[in-house]
Design an enzyme around this catalytic site. Structure first.
Site, PDB file in Angstrom:
ATOM      1  N   TRP A 328       2.668  -2.494   2.038  1.00 26.34           N
ATOM      2  CA  TRP A 328       2.635  -4.026   1.605  1.00 26.34           C
ATOM      3  C   TRP A 328       3.348  -4.161   0.277  1.00 26.34           C
ATOM      4  CZ3 TRP A 328      -1.489  -6.766  -1.183  1.00 26.34           C
ATOM      5  CH2 TRP A 328      -2.105  -6.083  -2.251  1.00 26.34           C
ATOM      6  N   GLU A 456      -9.035  -0.463  -2.987  1.00 29.06           N
ATOM      7  CA  GLU A 456      -9.300   0.703  -1.897  1.00 29.06           C
ATOM      8  C   GLU A 456     -10.293   1.583  -2.577  1.00 29.06           C
ATOM      9  OE1 GLU A 456      -5.304   2.790  -2.095  1.00 29.06           O
ATOM     10  OE2 GLU A 456      -4.321   1.343  -0.807  1.00 29.06           O
ATOM     11  N   GLU A 602       3.497   3.515 -12.675  1.00 27.99           N
ATOM     12  CA  GLU A 602       2.393   3.007 -11.613  1.00 27.99           C
ATOM     13  C   GLU A 602       1.349   2.545 -12.364  1.00 27.99           C
ATOM     14  OE1 GLU A 602      -0.066   4.065  -7.472  1.00 27.99           O
ATOM     15  OE2 GLU A 602       1.140   5.442  -8.422  1.00 27.99           O
TER      16      GLU A 602
END
Length: 684
Positions: A328, A456, A602
């Site tokens: 996504w 998540e 990240e």
């Protein structure tokens, strides 16, 4: 525009990332040695294709491709690759205005000292091409040998065919390489040319190694004289051509007709056109502008109108997390900013999804749903390729409305009615069918059960605020598209959209999901704030403000976490809190910034040497400034009416200015001044 310069090359050094949407290069201190190559759509299955992420053995992943710009230097019998102690790197200069890397180094041997300047770039005008120029000067008369070759040594996969080509061919050599598991192949070709005042001799040899044929240039060089070796490599993935090795040779032949300087000039022109959409922040410090320029450069480096398989979280790189799969991240974080500045590149991202609709239909059918369901992790086939140990591949379903909303956004920005009819409408219609089959009617309304939202850490939940809001908007976009095209939308679309459950508590706060309870002091993933931006879901005013206040009060626990922080400054701006907007803007980039080349990690704890550029961060930063802080709500209405929100910018910022974005097929400018009632869009 600032250039990024490296003068320190210690253990924390991060290789340069150069890419053009089809080819990605990770180049080290000596760019022509051990270069790592990634080709969009070149995938394999092997334990050596992915590092630091346990995908291997079960799913496909980007495979490293042969390096067609490999070279070596020999001075009076002393070879550079075998004598690293004689090599001294002075500096590397990354010019993001044109995507060029300059490396300055010395090769100081007892028999002669050479100054070497290396130029590297990936072509945006002919994206399968990558180019290198090695300029050499010597301090005394010496015998020199330069070697150019395609390096496949140590790569997983195997040789299909290749070698040195006959003298009447334009390319020096060609290689057809198949990835592990025979999932795909790549064709590689290279030609080289030596330029200088001295005469030279050439010789081709295979050195006795299959897949490492070389072209040698031997000559004598006097003190102060210069010789230049130029190389052009072409890499073609089998996803784009059935005989990629032959097409690579054709592209090398084409590059020969163009000439090295013309390829370089055309590449610079393409970048110059892109930079007309540069995001300028008037009044901000130089670091802020560097961050935005770097974000723009790396996002556009990784996406091109010719890209066959969209963009993965770490771009075109191998040996990084997420295996080169498409998530996504592409539609939600990268796509919106690309759409405004390079709509043809944005269309390529959507064309990838359109091409794989048959697989999406099977994905839905396998789960017992109707319509189409996009995989959480996608690759060349469109099948679900998430690792079997991960719940994301079976529960994180929000990817499907995420993709559908990107198709709708493309139509609203471009006004492309043909695209709407031929590509967007089929996607919206079939995702709407999927939503209806996914929903469960209860006394509460239509519920979305057994899923995972963007957080998540919350597994097998019901009624994720993000997922349910995305489904509501998708059904509304499908209704709009149907009516625009003259169809009568099914009545169920309106009924379900109006009755999908959204949990709002007694304090008017939108709750993450059924049964959610925040534990004080614990990490809070701010995924629910994405309902407000970038989704721009129309919550009641009191719900939006209460939700913003509740989450922003606790969002500090997530500082330095992945993905979401670059967007949080927009949420503070929606509250009108300039001080908090400033704080969250800085936290949205500073934990991720990597010197010396302005790359992005990240998350905060990630080592600099790991990965290349995590594109959700620069994509999120661009979205935050181009759309969020500029107060735009993009929809089917007139573009000037998109300017809906009051402008609140970080402290010191006076104005956001973009000279050229693309709206409804026309070039427009955007200005958003701090304190103004709304931004201004000006058509030429």
């Amino acid at each position: 525009m600032n250039k990024f310069v490296a003068t320190s090359f210690d253990s924390g050094y991060t290789p340069v990332y150069l890419a053009n949407g089809i080819i990605g290069l990770q180049l080290g201190k000596v760019p022509f040695q051990n270069g790592r190559v990634c080709v969009n759509g070149f995938i394999g299955r092997s334990e050596t294709t992915v590092l630091s992420y346990p995908y291997t053995g079960s799913v496909d992943a980007y495979a490293p491709a042969p390096f067609p710009l490999a070279a070596d230097v020999e001075i009076e019998g002393i070879i550079l690759s075998r004598c690293p102690d004689f090599v001294h790197i002075e500096k590397q200069i990354l010019d993001i205005s044109c995507g060029e890397l300059i490396t300055l180094l010395r090769f100081d041997t007892p028999r002669g000292k050479a100054e070497i300047k290396v130029l590297n770039f990936t072509s945006r005008s002919v994206p399968p091409l990558i180019c290198q120029e090695i300029e050499l000067r010597i301090d005394r008369p010496c015998k020199i040998r330069l070697v150019a070759f395609i390096d496949s040594s140590g790569l997983p996969g195997h040789y299909l065919t290749g070698g040195i080509l006959p003298s009447n061919e334009v390319a020096d050599m060609m290689l057809w390489w198949e990835a592990p598991g025979s999932l795909s192949s790549v064709g590689v070709a290279m030609y080289s040319d030596l330029c200088g005042e001295e005469s030279f001799s050439t010789h081709c040899s295979d050195w006795g190694w299959v897949g490492r044929e070389v072209k040698e240039y031997s000559f004598k060089l006097k003190h102060g004289e210069k010789m230049t070796l130029r190389q052009v490599g072409a890499l073609v993935p089998s996803v784009m051509h059935s005989e990629p090795h032959l097409e690579a040779i054709r592209l090398v032949r084409y590059s020969k007709h163009l000439g090295f300087e013309k390829i370089r000039e055309n590449n610079r022109k393409r970048w110059a056109e892109l930079w007309k959409s540069r995001v300028k922040v008037i009044g901000a410090d130089d670091q802020t502008q560097d961050v935005l320029d770097s974000a723009f450069f790396y996002v556009h480096s990784s996406i091109h109108p010719s890209s066959p398989c969209s963009a993965s979280p770490f771009g075109l790189a191998t040996g990084v997390p997420y295996a080169g799969h498409v998530f996504w991240d592409a539609e939600t974080f990268m796509f919106p900013a690309v759409l405004l500045s390079a709509p043809e590149s944005a269309q390529a991202m959507l064309d990838y999804r359109s091409r794989l609709v048959p697989a999406a239909r099977y994905n839905a059918a396998l789960m017992g749903f109707r319509g189409i369901m996009f995989p959480w992790e996608s690759s060349n086939s469109g099948d679900e390729v998430a690792p079997i140990w991960a719940d994301t591949g079976v529960l994180e379903h929000h990817i499907t409305p995420d993709v559908a909303l990107a198709f709708a956004q493309y139509v609203h920005v471009t006004g492309d009615e043909i695209f709407l009819r031929e590509k967007a409408w089929p996607i919206l219609r079939e995702v709407a069918r999927w939503i209806l089959s996914r929903a469960s009617l209860t006394e509460r309304g239509y519920e979305m059960l057994n899923l995972m939202g963007p957080d998540e850490g919350e597994i097998n939940i019901n009624n994720s605020a993000y997922f349910n809001a995305a489904c509501i908007l998708t059904l509304r976009e499908a209704q709009w598209a149907a009516r625009y095209l003259g169809y009568k939308p099914p009545s169920q679309w309106e009924e379900v959209a109006g009755k999908i459950v959204l949990n709002v508590d007694s304090n008017n706060v939108l709750i993450k999901h059924d049964g959610y309870q925040y534990q004080k002091g614990k990490l809070l993933n701010p995924d629910t704030l994405m309902v407000i931006f970038p989704m721009n879901f129309p919550l009641r005013k009191e719900v939006e403000r209460a939700t913003l206040r509740w989450y922003l009060k606790r969002v500090g626990t997530y500082a330095g976490g992945p993905m979401f922080p670059p967007l949080l400054c927009v949420h503070a701006a929606r509250l009108g809190d300039r001080a908090l907007t400033t704080k969250l803007w800085e936290e949205g980039w500073k934990y991720y910034w990597k010197e010396p080349f302005g790359q992005f990690k990240e998350f905060k704890g990630m080592k600099n040497a790991e990965g290349t550029v995590y594109l959700a961060v620069p994509g999120g930063l661009l979205n935050a400034v181009m759309i969020g802080l500029s107060g735009l709500i993009i929809g089917s209405d007139e573009p000037r009416d998109w300017c809906k929100k009051r402008i609140v910018l970080p402290e010191g910022w006076q104005e956001i200015e973009i000279s050229q974005i693309w709206v409804r097929g026309k070039k427009v400018s955007l200005q958003a001044k701090h304190g103004a009632a709304h931004a201004e869009i000006q058509f030429e």
